[in-house]
Design a protein around this motif. Structure first.
Motif, PDB file in Angstrom:
ATOM      1  N   UNK A   1      -7.042 -26.041  52.936  1.00 36.39           N
ATOM      2  CA  UNK A   1      -5.703 -25.651  52.481  1.00 36.39           C
ATOM      3  C   UNK A   1      -5.766 -24.483  51.518  1.00 36.39           C
ATOM      4  N   UNK A   2      -5.263 -23.336  51.912  1.00 32.94           N
ATOM      5  CA  UNK A   2      -5.168 -22.246  50.949  1.00 32.94           C
ATOM      6  C   UNK A   2      -4.039 -22.568  49.961  1.00 32.94           C
ATOM      7  N   UNK A   3      -4.006 -21.862  48.871  1.00 36.53           N
ATOM      8  CA  UNK A   3      -2.864 -22.015  47.971  1.00 36.53           C
ATOM      9  C   UNK A   3      -3.056 -23.036  46.864  1.00 36.53           C
ATOM     10  N   UNK A   4      -4.204 -23.727  46.871  1.00 36.19           N
ATOM     11  CA  UNK A   4      -4.427 -24.720  45.816  1.00 36.19           C
ATOM     12  C   UNK A   4      -4.550 -24.031  44.459  1.00 36.19           C
ATOM     13  N   UNK A   5      -5.287 -22.929  44.452  1.00 34.72           N
ATOM     14  CA  UNK A   5      -5.469 -22.195  43.202  1.00 34.72           C
ATOM     15  C   UNK A   5      -4.117 -21.723  42.654  1.00 34.72           C
ATOM     16  N   UNK A   6      -3.303 -21.180  43.528  1.00 34.05           N
ATOM     17  CA  UNK A   6      -1.996 -20.674  43.091  1.00 34.05           C
ATOM     18  C   UNK A   6      -1.157 -21.801  42.490  1.00 34.05           C
ATOM     19  N   UNK A   7      -1.174 -22.950  43.156  1.00 37.91           N
ATOM     20  CA  UNK A   7      -0.359 -24.056  42.650  1.00 37.91           C
ATOM     21  C   UNK A   7      -0.875 -24.544  41.288  1.00 37.91           C
ATOM     22  N   UNK A   8      -2.184 -24.626  41.172  1.00 36.01           N
ATOM     23  CA  UNK A   8      -2.815 -25.080  39.919  1.00 36.01           C
ATOM     24  C   UNK A   8      -2.463 -24.121  38.775  1.00 36.01           C
TER      25      UNK A   8
ATOM     26  N   UNK B   1      -6.764 -27.905  22.309  1.00 32.38           N
ATOM     27  CA  UNK B   1      -5.470 -28.558  22.035  1.00 32.38           C
ATOM     28  C   UNK B   1      -4.555 -28.622  23.248  1.00 32.38           C
ATOM     29  N   UNK B   2      -4.848 -27.836  24.256  1.00 25.93           N
ATOM     30  CA  UNK B   2      -3.976 -27.793  25.435  1.00 25.93           C
ATOM     31  C   UNK B   2      -4.530 -28.594  26.611  1.00 25.93           C
ATOM     32  N   UNK B   3      -5.664 -29.283  26.401  1.00 25.99           N
ATOM     33  CA  UNK B   3      -6.299 -30.008  27.508  1.00 25.99           C
ATOM     34  C   UNK B   3      -5.364 -31.077  28.094  1.00 25.99           C
ATOM     35  N   UNK B   4      -4.804 -31.909  27.227  1.00 23.34           N
ATOM     36  CA  UNK B   4      -3.956 -32.994  27.721  1.00 23.34           C
ATOM     37  C   UNK B   4      -2.780 -32.445  28.527  1.00 23.34           C
ATOM     38  N   UNK B   5      -2.141 -31.408  27.994  1.00 24.88           N
ATOM     39  CA  UNK B   5      -0.993 -30.812  28.681  1.00 24.88           C
ATOM     40  C   UNK B   5      -1.419 -30.250  30.029  1.00 24.88           C
ATOM     41  N   UNK B   6      -2.583 -29.636  30.074  1.00 23.74           N
ATOM     42  CA  UNK B   6      -3.062 -29.038  31.325  1.00 23.74           C
ATOM     43  C   UNK B   6      -3.353 -30.119  32.365  1.00 23.74           C
ATOM     44  N   UNK B   7      -3.975 -31.205  31.934  1.00 23.70           N
ATOM     45  CA  UNK B   7      -4.289 -32.294  32.864  1.00 23.70           C
ATOM     46  C   UNK B   7      -3.003 -32.870  33.437  1.00 23.70           C
ATOM     47  N   UNK B   8      -2.028 -33.122  32.568  1.00 26.35           N
ATOM     48  CA  UNK B   8      -0.758 -33.710  33.038  1.00 26.35           C
ATOM     49  C   UNK B   8      -0.031 -32.761  33.979  1.00 26.35           C
ATOM     50  N   UNK B   9      -0.035 -31.490  33.653  1.00 29.71           N
ATOM     51  CA  UNK B   9       0.673 -30.517  34.495  1.00 29.71           C
ATOM     52  C   UNK B   9       0.049 -30.466  35.888  1.00 29.71           C
ATOM     53  N   UNK B  10      -1.279 -30.430  35.942  1.00 28.18           N
ATOM     54  CA  UNK B  10      -1.957 -30.372  37.246  1.00 28.18           C
ATOM     55  C   UNK B  10      -1.686 -31.654  38.031  1.00 28.18           C
ATOM     56  N   UNK B  11      -1.742 -32.762  37.344  1.00 29.23           N
ATOM     57  CA  UNK B  11      -1.541 -34.065  37.989  1.00 29.23           C
ATOM     58  C   UNK B  11      -0.165 -34.120  38.658  1.00 29.23           C
TER      59      UNK B  11
END
Ligand code: ADP
Ligand code: ASP
Ligand code: MG
Length: 419
Positions: A355-362, A390-400
């Motif tokens: 699947x292309x586009x995973x990077x873009x979505x992330x 400090x942004x790790x938690x936010x990044x994990x939640x956003x990707x999830x």
């Protein structure tokens, strides 16, 4: 084969609970070998204690100290099982035949000679083995296998004893799409391939020790990760190469992992000459430091100088910086920056192969969550970024959320301090 982690044996009451659980398996007619971790945060506390006595504890003595945590819980569990009317015998890693290399703090298992375990089983005993430790083949000194390595002891013993599978009992119901301590809407994964679990573990998901997954894959030992606090089915980590169903139906991303254990070194103004990067990384390699991500900027046209950044385990930070400072003049770079306030966030899934586009979505999800990307690296089934700690938690939640992994119900975390 059953392994119980530290949070499952945090106090006397928990040890008795585990004893009842082990006995129930025995009463179903199984021979039981139990691998046990140190109680609660004992290993961290012993480490803190060592550092209070000595700023740079001798590695041999540190291993002697840390292995005592697992000896305590092994002996206590044997006592508790004894009180329930069964016979149990505890063994240190050395007694159990876990033979390792001599590298203190991070030894590798090279052989298992489980003779004593086998005879104890023949005599009808429940066998309890102190996890995370072994004995060096060369020096005969006691070694440890790295933090979190009781998982590895369990799988290695399971393979050596020809166990059908290995149960890893912990404080959550299995492997989730992200750490449930950070993402309450994380979803439990019923089964996951060795390959994906390997990437998750390598990217910091500490639910399983990396070398445990490597071992399980090599020896094809199915691993069942489950809660010691419930009877729910957990997650099977196993060979899924014959996974049914067309690839399109597979989830694009199977999980999001994060790692706060790394630091970043940036070397600025490196002369853009052939061989300079080699020299820098030879210096790091000579310290036996494993580096992870590397980024080299395009050199400035006017100066012919470039910047090189890379990540490495925080625990190796001091040595690496000292070694690089020593070659500053020789290489002629301008400055050395060290930043340990970073975290790595990774999305993992075999589905992304097709699947292309995973990077873009992330990356869009990170941008929307106002997370700045400092470094990037990819493999066939993984994309990782370095962000501010400090942004790790936010990044994990956003990707999830961006990859549609959120579940309706909340994940249960039964115990543990998350330390
Ligand atoms: P144990 O003491 O049983 O070895 P650990 O603390 O080493 O337990 O590992 C269990 C912890 O791993 C969980 O409490 C959870 O916070 C963390 N964890 C990180 N990533 C994941 C994930 N993807 N799925 C489940 N747990 C995870
Ligand atoms: N007690 C050891 C640690 O905390 C090993 C383990 O729990 O797996 O690292
Ligand atoms: Mg663990």
């Amino acid at each position: 084969m059953q392994k119980f982690g530290g949070s499952s044996v945090a106090d006397a009451e928990s040890i008795k609970r585990v004893a009842r659980r082990v006995l129930a398996t025995k009463q179903q007619g199984h021979e039981v070998v139990v691998v046990i971790s140190a109680m609660g945060d004992t290993t961290d506390e012993l480490m803190d204690l060592a550092l209070q006595v000595s700023p740079m504890p001798a590695p041999r003595e540190l291993d002697m100290l840390l292995t005592s945590g697992e000896r305590m819980s092994a002996a206590l569990l044997a006592m508790a099982i004894g009180d329930l009317g069964a016979t149990a015998r505890s063994f240190t890693g050395s007694q159990a035949g876990v033979i390792t290399t001599g590298t203190h703090g991070n030894a590798r298992i090279i052989d298992i000679t489980p003779g004593r375990i086998e005879s104890a089983l023949d005599e009808g005993d429940v066998v309890i083995v102190a996890g995370f430790q072994g004995v060096s083949q060369d020096t005969k000194d006691i070694t440890t296998l790295g933090r979190g390595a009781s998982d590895t002891t369990a799988v290695a013993l399971a393979a050596a004893l020809g166990a059908e599978f290995c149960e890893i009992y912990t404080d959550v119901d299995g492997v989730y799409t992200a750490d449930p301590r950070i993402v309450p809407s994380a979803r439990q994964i019923p089964e996951i391939s060795y390959e994906e679990m390997l990437e998750m573990a390598a990217c910091g998901a500490k639910i399983l020790h990396l070398r445990c997954v490597e071992y399980a894959r090599r020896e094809t030992v199915p691993v069942h990760v489950r809660s010691s606090f419930s009877d729910k089915a957990g997650t099977w980590v196993k060979d899924l190469t014959d996974r049914q169903g067309p690839l399109m139906e597979q989830a694009l991303i199977s999980g999001v992992a994060h790692d706060r254990g790394e630091a970043k070194i940036t070397i600025t103004g490196v002369p853009d000459r052939i061989g300079e990067a080699a020299r820098i990384f030879q210096t790091i390699a000579a310290q036996e430091v494993n580096i992870d991500m590397i980024v080299q900027n395009v050199s400035h046209v006017d100066t012919s100088r470039t910047d090189i950044s890379f990540t490495l385990p925080k625990t190796d930070g001091r040595e690496a910086v000292q070694a690089l400072q020593a070659i500053q003049e020789e290489v002629g770079f301008e400055d050395l920056l060290y930043n340990d306030q970073i975290g790595k966030v990774s999305v993992i899934g075999v589905g992304m192969r097709s699947h292309p586009g995973v990077t873009a979505r992330f990356f869009s999800a990170l941008a929307e969550a106002d997370v700045n990307i400092e470094m990037i690296s990819t493999s066939e089934i993984r994309i990782s970024v370095v962000v501010d700690a400090e942004r790790v938690d936010a990044a994990v939640r956003a990707a999830h959320t961006a990859f549609g992994l959120d579940a309706e119900s909340e994940a249960v975390v039964y115990a543990g301090t998350g330390r």
